[in-house]
Design an enzyme around this catalytic site. Structure first.
Site, PDB file in Angstrom:
ATOM      1  N   LYS A 292      64.308  68.119  55.342  1.00  0.00           N
ATOM      2  CA  LYS A 292      63.863  69.500  55.164  1.00  0.00           C
ATOM      3  C   LYS A 292      63.001  69.940  56.352  1.00  0.00           C
ATOM      4  CE  LYS A 292      62.004  68.048  51.407  1.00  0.00           C
ATOM      5  NZ  LYS A 292      61.333  67.834  50.105  1.00  0.00           N
TER       6      LYS A 292
ATOM      7  N   THR B 239      53.496  78.045  48.898  1.00  0.00           N
ATOM      8  CA  THR B 239      54.668  77.160  48.991  1.00  0.00           C
ATOM      9  C   THR B 239      54.419  75.844  48.245  1.00  0.00           C
ATOM     10  OG1 THR B 239      53.793  76.310  51.073  1.00  0.00           O
ATOM     11  CG2 THR B 239      55.448  78.052  51.232  1.00  0.00           C
TER      12      THR B 239
ATOM     13  N   GLY C  26      55.002  73.087  45.775  1.00  0.00           N
ATOM     14  CA  GLY C  26      56.127  72.659  44.943  1.00  0.00           C
ATOM     15  C   GLY C  26      57.505  73.029  45.463  1.00  0.00           C
ATOM     16  N   THR C  27      57.586  73.403  46.733  1.00  0.00           N
ATOM     17  CA  THR C  27      58.905  73.790  47.273  1.00  0.00           C
ATOM     18  C   THR C  27      59.879  72.607  47.258  1.00  0.00           C
ATOM     19  OG1 THR C  27      57.953  73.414  49.463  1.00  0.00           O
ATOM     20  CG2 THR C  27      58.165  75.705  48.751  1.00  0.00           C
ATOM     21  N   GLY C  28      59.363  71.413  47.583  1.00  0.00           N
ATOM     22  CA  GLY C  28      60.238  70.236  47.621  1.00  0.00           C
ATOM     23  C   GLY C  28      60.735  69.858  46.229  1.00  0.00           C
ATOM     24  N   CYS C  29      59.836  69.953  45.235  1.00  0.00           N
ATOM     25  CA  CYS C  29      60.214  69.640  43.840  1.00  0.00           C
ATOM     26  C   CYS C  29      61.283  70.626  43.364  1.00  0.00           C
ATOM     27  CB  CYS C  29      59.000  69.746  42.925  1.00  0.00           C
ATOM     28  SG  CYS C  29      57.605  68.738  43.444  1.00  0.00           S
TER      29      CYS C  29
HETATM   30  N1  LIG Z   1      57.792  79.255  54.636  1.00  0.00           N
HETATM   31  C1  LIG Z   1      59.046  78.951  54.276  1.00  0.00           C
HETATM   32  N2  LIG Z   1      60.022  79.884  54.320  1.00  0.00           N
HETATM   33  C2  LIG Z   1      61.293  79.592  53.939  1.00  0.00           C
HETATM   34  N3  LIG Z   1      61.671  78.370  53.530  1.00  0.00           N
HETATM   35  C3  LIG Z   1      60.756  77.387  53.468  1.00  0.00           C
HETATM   36  C4  LIG Z   1      59.390  77.608  53.839  1.00  0.00           C
HETATM   37  N4  LIG Z   1      58.691  76.453  53.665  1.00  0.00           N
HETATM   38  C5  LIG Z   1      59.569  75.540  53.202  1.00  0.00           C
HETATM   39  N5  LIG Z   1      60.819  76.094  53.105  1.00  0.00           N
HETATM   40  C6  LIG Z   1      62.017  75.414  52.598  1.00  0.00           C
HETATM   41  O1  LIG Z   1      61.678  74.898  51.311  1.00  0.00           O
HETATM   42  C7  LIG Z   1      62.328  73.653  51.089  1.00  0.00           C
HETATM   43  C8  LIG Z   1      61.283  72.572  50.840  1.00  0.00           C
HETATM   44  O2  LIG Z   1      60.826  72.136  52.105  1.00  0.00           O
HETATM   45  P1  LIG Z   1      59.415  71.518  52.444  1.00  0.00           P
HETATM   46  O3  LIG Z   1      59.571  70.921  53.809  1.00  0.00           O
HETATM   47  O4  LIG Z   1      58.366  72.560  52.246  1.00  0.00           O
HETATM   48  O5  LIG Z   1      59.293  70.421  51.311  1.00  0.00           O
HETATM   49  P2  LIG Z   1      58.064  69.573  50.837  1.00  0.00           P
HETATM   50  O6  LIG Z   1      57.090  69.415  51.939  1.00  0.00           O
HETATM   51  O7  LIG Z   1      58.643  68.329  50.263  1.00  0.00           O
HETATM   52  O8  LIG Z   1      57.416  70.454  49.680  1.00  0.00           O
HETATM   53  P3  LIG Z   1      56.221  70.058  48.656  1.00  0.00           P
HETATM   54  O9  LIG Z   1      55.688  68.706  49.037  1.00  0.00           O
HETATM   55  O10 LIG Z   1      55.205  71.151  48.770  1.00  0.00           O
HETATM   56  O11 LIG Z   1      56.848  70.071  47.295  1.00  0.00           O
HETATM   57  C9  LIG Z   1      63.192  73.422  52.332  1.00  0.00           C
HETATM   58  O12 LIG Z   1      64.482  73.953  52.119  1.00  0.00           O
HETATM   59  C10 LIG Z   1      62.442  74.213  53.413  1.00  0.00           C
HETATM   60  O13 LIG Z   1      63.270  74.562  54.483  1.00  0.00           O
HETATM   61  C1  LIG Z   2      52.929  65.640  40.571  1.00  0.00           C
HETATM   62  C2  LIG Z   2      53.334  66.102  41.922  1.00  0.00           C
HETATM   63  N1  LIG Z   2      54.561  65.780  42.379  1.00  0.00           N
HETATM   64  C3  LIG Z   2      54.948  66.188  43.614  1.00  0.00           C
HETATM   65  C4  LIG Z   2      54.089  66.915  44.425  1.00  0.00           C
HETATM   66  C5  LIG Z   2      54.531  67.331  45.820  1.00  0.00           C
HETATM   67  O1  LIG Z   2      54.663  68.666  45.923  1.00  0.00           O
HETATM   68  C6  LIG Z   2      52.816  67.248  43.896  1.00  0.00           C
HETATM   69  N2  LIG Z   2      51.925  67.958  44.624  1.00  0.00           N
HETATM   70  N3  LIG Z   2      52.469  66.816  42.654  1.00  0.00           N
END
Ligand SMILES: Nc1ncnc2c1ncn2[C@@H]1O[C@H](COP(=O)(O)OP(=O)(O)OP(=O)(O)O)[C@@H](O)[C@H]1O
Ligand SMILES: Cc1ncc(CO)c(N)n1
Length: 268
Positions: free
Chosen positions: A173, A204, A206-209
């Site tokens: 990502k 942003t 929880g975007t990854g979750c």
């Molecule tokens: N500011 C943004 N605008 C558009 N898309 C975004 C933005 N930030 C993240 N994304 C997208 O959101 C998704 C999650 O990516 P990200 O790299 O933020 O994950 P993450 O760090 O695991 O998230 P988290 O740990 O907060 O749950 C990816 O598809 C990324 O491209």
């Molecule tokens: C419980 C939990 N899982 C995943 C993440 C990563 O976003 C978080 N901040 N908290």
């Protein structure tokens, strides 16, 4: 109704973890079920404390679900420690779900460790070979391969190296990159860039979750891995576009349950 089981940690603030997963799974048209591995006392600003759940209760939750209910896809989030990695891996080997999406959660946005450093090797050895797709962000991909990632060339190489760990596909990502948040998908044959415009917001959390749960829901509903990733990328982009300014830190993404509202926003 197709089902998704999320195996992850609870976020009291509701923006990430199990809470985000269930919302994203529902909004993507599947039925969400949960195995809670850890309880975090968390809000939009920080993780205050973490309680790992007893291993027996984790195993019992997994068995209670699989022994009774058809599971069409599994999503794995926060595992926390080596022992939990082990219990979850053994259960997955026993029940052999068809689709497993692994979000290798390691560190929260505020810098709190959600996976002990000593558990990374166990995650690589025991969970990755079982997974249909793994969705690391850039720092997580760097930990998995043991190198920093800066150039596009390095991202292609990292995908190949992560594939060698036994996954069926990888999505690195790009949210943490400078510039557009483009994600790189690789299934061992083809590379695909999933492109989007950066949305300038601090909300942003929880975007990854959310992304990994949306992938799991679409896999459960019969999409191919590339289709599921493409639909999930559209979903997360909309969810960030309409993210919520709740709390004073990183607010959560917005999940759409209401069909009328989602059709207004151009989602199917
Ligand atoms: N500011 C943004 N605008 C558009 N898309 C975004 C933005 N930030 C993240 N994304 C997208 O959101 C998704 C999650 O990516 P990200 O790299 O933020 O994950 P993450 O760090 O695991 O998230 P988290 O740990 O907060 O749950 C990816 O598809 C990324 O491209
Ligand atoms: C419980 C939990 N899982 C995943 C993440 C990563 O976003 C978080 N901040 N908290």
């Amino acid at each position: 109704m197709k089902t998704v089981l999320t195996i992850a940690g609870s976020d009291s603030g509701g923006g990430a973890g199990i809470q985000a997963d269930i919302k994203a799974i529902s909004a993507n048209g599947a039925f969400g079920m949960s195995v809670i591995t850890a309880v975090t006392a968390q809000n939009t600003k920080e993780v205050r404390s973490v309680q790992q759940i007893d291993l027996k209760i984790i195993q019992d939750q997994i068995e209670a679900v699989f022994d009774d209910i058809q599971v069409d896809a599994v999503k794995i989030g926060m595992l926390g420690n080596v022992e939990t990695v082990h219990v979850v891996a053994e259960a997955l080997k026993k029940y052999k779900p068809k689709c497993i999406v692994v979000d290798p959660v390691m560190i929260s946005k505020g810098g709190h460790y959600l996976l002990e450093e000593s558990a990374v090797e166990a995650l690589k050895k025991e969970i990755l070979p079982l997974s249909s797709i793994i969705t690391p962000n850039i720092p997580e991909a760097e930990v998995l391969i043991g190198r920093t990632l800066q150039t596009e060339e390095e991202l292609y190489k990292a995908c190949e190296q992560i594939m060698e760990m036994g996954v069926e596909a990888v999505l690195i990502k790009g949210g943490h990159l400078m510039g557009p948040p483009n994600d790189l998908f690789y299934n061992g044959e083809d590379f695909h860039w999933l492109k989007a415009k950066r949305i300038y917001t601090k909300n942003t959390h929880g975007t990854g979750c959310t992304l990994s749960s949306a992938i799991a829901a679409n896999l459960a509903k019969g999409s191919t891995v590339l289709e599921a990733v493409t639909l999930a990328k559209q979903y997360i982009t909309t969810a960030i576009t309409h993210s919520l300014a709740l709390g004073s830190g990183h607010g959560p993404t917005h999940h759409f349950y209401d069909l009328y509202e989602s059709s207004k926003m151009g989602m199917k």
